[in-house]
Structures are given as C-alpha cells and as structure tokens.
Design an enzyme around this catalytic site. Structure first.
Site, mmCIF file in Angstrom:
data_model
loop_
_atom_site.group_PDB
_atom_site.id
_atom_site.type_symbol
_atom_site.label_atom_id
_atom_site.label_comp_id
_atom_site.label_asym_id
_atom_site.label_seq_id
_atom_site.Cartn_x
_atom_site.Cartn_y
_atom_site.Cartn_z
ATOM 1 N N GLU A 55 -29.511 -23.310 8.226
ATOM 2 C CA GLU A 55 -28.803 -24.589 8.168
ATOM 3 C C GLU A 55 -29.416 -25.620 9.097
ATOM 4 O O GLU A 55 -28.816 -26.659 9.367
ATOM 5 C CB GLU A 55 -27.314 -24.390 8.478
ATOM 6 C CG GLU A 55 -26.641 -23.467 7.472
ATOM 7 C CD GLU A 55 -25.126 -23.482 7.559
ATOM 8 O OE1 GLU A 55 -24.548 -24.303 8.302
ATOM 9 O OE2 GLU A 55 -24.498 -22.649 6.879
ATOM 10 N N LYS A 103 -14.158 -24.909 1.175
ATOM 11 C CA LYS A 103 -15.440 -24.815 0.479
ATOM 12 C C LYS A 103 -15.154 -24.715 -1.012
ATOM 13 O O LYS A 103 -14.667 -23.677 -1.479
ATOM 14 C CB LYS A 103 -16.181 -23.549 0.918
ATOM 15 C CG LYS A 103 -16.705 -23.565 2.360
ATOM 16 C CD LYS A 103 -17.169 -22.169 2.738
ATOM 17 C CE LYS A 103 -18.075 -22.147 3.950
ATOM 18 N NZ LYS A 103 -18.327 -20.758 4.426
HETATM 19 P P1 PGA Z 1 -22.295 -19.397 4.210
HETATM 20 O O1 PGA Z 1 -21.978 -19.748 5.721
HETATM 21 O O2 PGA Z 1 -22.381 -20.654 3.443
HETATM 22 O O3 PGA Z 1 -23.589 -18.639 4.286
HETATM 23 O O4 PGA Z 1 -21.165 -18.512 3.737
HETATM 24 C C1 PGA Z 1 -21.217 -20.850 6.131
HETATM 25 C C2 PGA Z 1 -20.025 -20.440 6.966
HETATM 26 O O5 PGA Z 1 -19.796 -19.246 7.220
HETATM 27 O O6 PGA Z 1 -19.251 -21.312 7.381
HETATM 28 ZN ZN ZN Z 2 -17.834 -19.610 8.375
#
Ligand code: PGA
Ligand code: ZN
Length: 429
Positions: A206, A338
């Site tokens: 990231e 998400k």
């Molecule tokens: P991921 O990680 O998109 O790889 O699941 C992001 C998070 O855990 O916040």
């Molecule tokens: Zn997370």
C-alpha cells in the site's frame, strides 16, 4: 422529470496495483450518461467477506476474472436493462436476488460491485453532479480525516513485521489539504530515518515504507521519531493509528508474533496493546484481536474503548447484522467500510447506517489491491463518514484518491468542513 433507465451494462478485465486481473464495469443510461467503476481486491481478508470470483486454473496464478466479467456481460446485463438508475436500492436488490447465494458466490462480489458502483456513477453523470453530491445531496460537505500508512507490514510486506499498518492521522490539522501536507512531511522524514538506519528504500503493497525492524514496537518508536523530525507534536498535531490485522496471525485465542518468536493468548495481546497505548500517542486500533475472538474483542473494547477508537474490519466485514451483534457484545466502537466485503453499495451503506444507530464510527477504506478508481472518496464524503483509509502516501492508486479529495475540498470552497479531531470523540487519556 423522467427517471433515467439503464440502456446497457458492459464489463471488461483490467489490472490492479498488484498486476492482477480485476473487473471494470461500464453502465450507459437511456439519456446517454455513462458511468464506470473498477473493483479492488484484498490480501488480508475476513473469512466472512462476500466471495470474489476468480477463475480456476493456472492463468495469472488463478486470479483471472473472466467468469466474473462474463457474468456481468451475460446475466447481469440482461437483468438490469431497462431498470431505473435512480433507485440504487432496487438495482442492488436485483443483483442480490439474481446471485441467489448469501455471499455472492455464484456471480461474484467483484461482478456485482462493479455494476453497483457503475450505476451510481452513471446516475451522477446523468444528473451532472459529482458522485459525492449525487449520493449525499447539498449537505455532503464533510471532508474525511485521512488515515495514512507510514510503514506497511503483515501480509502486505512479506510478514516482515506482524502488525499490518502503522498509520498516522492529523487531529491538529485544520483542513483536509493541511492533513495531507503534514502527512507528506512525516512520510518523507520516516523515509529519511529508515535510510539513516541503512534500510533499503522499498515500499510495501500500500506504499508504506518497507518495515525493516527486529521488533514490532520499533516501528512505533520510528513513527514517533518521524513525527518529531517533521516538526509536529506527537499526539496533539499528529497521532498514531494501528491496523493489527490480528486474524492474520491469531487463531483459537493464540497469537503468534513471528518477528519476535513468541506466542500470546488473548489477554497477553490485550496487555501488549494497552502497554503500547500508554507509551505511544495511539488514537485508534483496528482488528486488535482475531475475527474468531469476539470475547477478546469485547474485553479489549472494555479496557480501551473510552480512550481510543476500536475498529472492526475482518471482524465486522462491513456487514450490518454483524455490527448490531458486536454492539450487543460491546465489541469494537467503529466499523471499517469496504464495499467489496459485501458486493453492493446498498449493503455497505446499511453497515454504516447500522453503525450510526449503535453509536459506532465509520471509516471508508480501500483494499491493498487498488486501481485509479476513486469511488470510495465519494462514498466517504457523500455518506459523511468523516474518515477515510486508503493506504500510504505513495503509488498512484493511493494518490488518485487523496488527489480526488483535494479537488472536492477545493470545489466545495467555503462550504467544505473538515472532520478534524472530533472524529476521535474519545479523547486520548
Ligand atoms: P486488505 O487489507 O485489503 O489486504 O484486506 C486492508 C486492511 O486490512 O485494512
Ligand atoms: Zn484491516
């Protein structure tokens, strides 16, 4: 005015920030308006997330999405043609019914979400409004507090450290633009500190600096040093946020810290985090315990939840019923939002509505596999969540989001409000 209807839906395979295939959908309305969206993909996923459909076989390591693309171009396109674009809930209900499974495993959450988001974009285009305003109306003027990663870790950095994200927020900043300026300085000084230690200058998935540490706590020390080196007062102007992502190394109440070759039980994990809270200016911790440890989550929230924000990510998977269940346990006091954990915008919004009903905060979040798509920025502002987590301050799939929010702040002008310190209503002790 007549409601715009869906003329056509088309999907194609595009590529994400890890070089893996993902789904882009394009929706065209009868008035000629077009909207498109690209879905992201996680690496440290909760087991109760909606299912991302990947083709079996060896092509691209088994990550291809041609079936999901075909599902959009076939069944989904036929089912939605002629539907009203200004009824997102009805569109999403149609997608859910068409899939017919509890977790989108037949059509794929990547297929359904690409269309769900593209419809929202097409409607905004038809209304000649930016998406955030199409979603939230004229009252959508709240710029989120950005949570920005300085060191990556966990599944995003070859498990070089156990804790996944070492992030900062800027409670002392007066605007979104200023929060980014401060973050840019801290990110830069963290890079200089790492170089001075002789670390090679790499970044994790990231965009956070590669975590070249021999103990997890060293990253916290380095973070405080970076904040000070950049000229800010730790805790007052710039504070620390952690995503422990404990489901990645914890199971059945046992937590294995690989970097330190030791194993803790739930209470040991809680003590460790409380000790860090005493030593470092931490204002928020995500997934402090594993998704299979709701009692541990509740114990940690009882011990820490008045001082800091306790976020459920893998634990709550953006799912409204799980948010309500957690509230009855007293586990967590905030939910990560998400959209691809659910597969439609409406279900993600329902998790945010459930959070507000039980007094939880909400943080719209990117995934570790991203693209140039900026939909989540518009969701954070359109829904007024007040917080946004996108990863670090490098790599264009991250910067595309921060830059989009800057444009919106400028467009709003004097009407722009900034979430500021008040999002952490629970003041640090
Ligand atoms: P991921 O990680 O998109 O790889 O699941 C992001 C998070 O855990 O916040
Ligand atoms: Zn997370």
């Amino acid at each position: 005015m007549k409601s715009p209807t869906i003329r056509s839906v088309h999907a194609r395979r595009v590529w994400d920030s890890r070089g893996r295939p993902t789904v882009e959908a394009e929706v065209t309305l009868d008035d000629g308006a077009v909207g498109s969206a690209i879905v992201p993909a996680g690496a440290s996923r909760g087991s109760r997330e909606a299912i991302e459909l990947r083709d079996a076989g060896a092509r691209f390591g088994g990550f291809d999405v041609l079936q999901a693309v075909a599902n959009v171009n076939g069944e989904i396109a036929s089912a939605l043609a002629g539907g009203r674009a200004d009824d997102q809930a009805a569109i999403d209900a149609r997608l859910i019914a068409l899939d017919g499974t509890p977790n989108k495993s037949r059509l794929g959450a990547n297929a359904t979400l690409s269309v769900s988001m593209a419809v929202a974009h097409a409607l905004a285009a038809s209304r000649q409004l930016p998406l955030y305003e199409s979603l939230g109306g004229p009252a959508a003027t709240l710029l989120p507090m950005p949570q920005i990663q300085i060191f990556g870790g966990g599944a995003h950095a070859g498990r070089r450290v156990d804790i996944q994200d070492f992030l900062i927020v800027c409670p002392g900043a007066g605007s979104f633009r200023e929060a980014l300026e401060w973050t840019a300085e801290v990110y830069r000084s963290a890079g200089e500190l790492m170089a001075a230690r002789g670390s090679r200058a790499g970044v994790a998935d990231e965009g956070g600096w590669w975590p070249d540490f021999t103990a997890n706590e060293q990253a916290l020390e380095a973070l405080v040093a970076a904040i000070e080196k950049a000229g800010f007062v730790p805790g007052e102007q710039v504070a620390i946020v952690l995503d422990v992502a404990a489901s990645e190394f914890g199971r059945n109440g046992r937590y294995r810290l690989g970097l330190e070759s030791r194993e803790l039980d739930s209470d040991g994990m809680i003590e460790l985090l409380l000790r860090w809270m005493d030593r470092y200016p931490i204002v928020s911790i995500e997934d402090p315990l594993a998704e299979d440890d709701p009692e541990g989550f509740a114990r940690f929230t009882r011990a820490a939840g008045r001082r800091i924000q306790v976020i459920g990510d893998d634990f709550l998977v953006s799912h409204a019923p799980r948010v309500r269940e957690a509230a009855t346990l007293g586990a967590a006091n905030a939910v990560l939002l998400k959209p691809n954990q659910r597969g439609t915008l409406t279900e993600t919004l329902q998790a945010w509505e459930a959070a507000q009903a039980v007094g939880y905060a909400g943080i719209v979040s990117a995934r570790s596999g991203e693209s140039e798509d900026t939909t989540i920025v518009h969701l954070a502002i359109g829904w007024g969540t007040g917080q946004l987590k996108v990863g670090s301050f490098a790599r264009s799939e991250r910067m595309a989001k921060w830059n989009e929010a800057l444009r919106i702040e400028e467009r709003l002008g004097a009407r722009a409000r900034f979430a500021g310190a008040r999002v952490f209503g629970r003041s640090p002790a």
